[in-house]
Design an enzyme around this catalytic site. Structure first.
Site, mmCIF file in Angstrom:
data_model
loop_
_atom_site.group_PDB
_atom_site.id
_atom_site.type_symbol
_atom_site.label_atom_id
_atom_site.label_comp_id
_atom_site.label_asym_id
_atom_site.label_seq_id
_atom_site.Cartn_x
_atom_site.Cartn_y
_atom_site.Cartn_z
ATOM 1 C CG PHE A 1 31.381 35.000 34.799
ATOM 2 C CD1 PHE A 1 30.204 35.726 34.962
ATOM 3 C CD2 PHE A 1 31.975 34.969 33.550
ATOM 4 C CE1 PHE A 1 29.634 36.407 33.895
ATOM 5 C CE2 PHE A 1 31.410 35.653 32.485
ATOM 6 C CZ PHE A 1 30.244 36.371 32.658
ATOM 7 C CG PHE B 1 31.858 29.420 38.360
ATOM 8 C CD1 PHE B 1 31.028 30.493 38.115
ATOM 9 C CD2 PHE B 1 32.069 28.518 37.327
ATOM 10 C CE1 PHE B 1 30.441 30.668 36.879
ATOM 11 C CE2 PHE B 1 31.493 28.686 36.104
ATOM 12 C CZ PHE B 1 30.676 29.759 35.868
#
Ligand code: CUA
Length: 161
Positions: free
Chosen positions: A78, A80
């Site tokens: 993920f 970020f």
């Protein structure tokens, strides 16, 4: 007149009542409780993410305890906008976070531990959810959609202080 057996008639009635109750449940959840099938918040070209708001994923502050988190999911992370093996962000307790997420390559999942968030991240779609992190703690974001050999390592962390 066609002869219909008594038992067959009985089952017609039972099936009819059952179908009627399903339709009533659908109408009630939709109109009274406002529950709808999730639909994408937008469409996006997954090959052109660098020309969109997802070019710089990460956390931005919109106000006091109000944030937007942009996430790009790809094999097997993920993103970020944070360097390091475990993507993580830190926010104060009581923060409301609007999450905008999409996938770059294949379909990923987006599950937030101890919160009512369970999204699919599909290439070409933007998924959106808003949630409040009321209690301090460490909450994991987990990919729950099998996305390849690194799937089980696809985890991120939200630290709430
Ligand atoms: Cu991404 Cu499983």
């Amino acid at each position: 007149m066609i002869h219909v057996d008594r038992y067959e008639r009985t089952w017609f009635v039972i099936v009819g009542m059952l179908m009627g109750s399903f339709v009533a449940a659908l109408v009630a959840t939709s109109l009274i409780y406002g529950i709808h099938v999730p639909s994408p918040a937008g469409r996006i070209d997954p090959t052109q993410l660098d020309n969109t708001e997802f070019a710089t994923p990460g956390l931005t502050q919109d106000g006091e305890k109000a944030y937007t988190l942009r996430v790009v999911a790809h094999m097997w992370k993920f993103d970020f906008g944070v360097k390091g093996s475990m993507p993580n962000i830190t926010i104060p307790a009581g923060s409301k976070v609007k999450i905008l997420a999409t996938a770059k390559d294949v379909t990923h999942g987006f599950y937030v531990e101890q919160h009512n968030v369970n999204m699919m991240l599909v290439p070409g779609q933007v998924s959106q959810v808003s949630l409040t992190f009321a209690k301090p703690g460490v909450y994991h974001i987990i990919c729950h959609e099998y996305c390849g050999p690194g799937h089980q390592a696809m985890i991120a962390v939200i630290n709430v202080q």
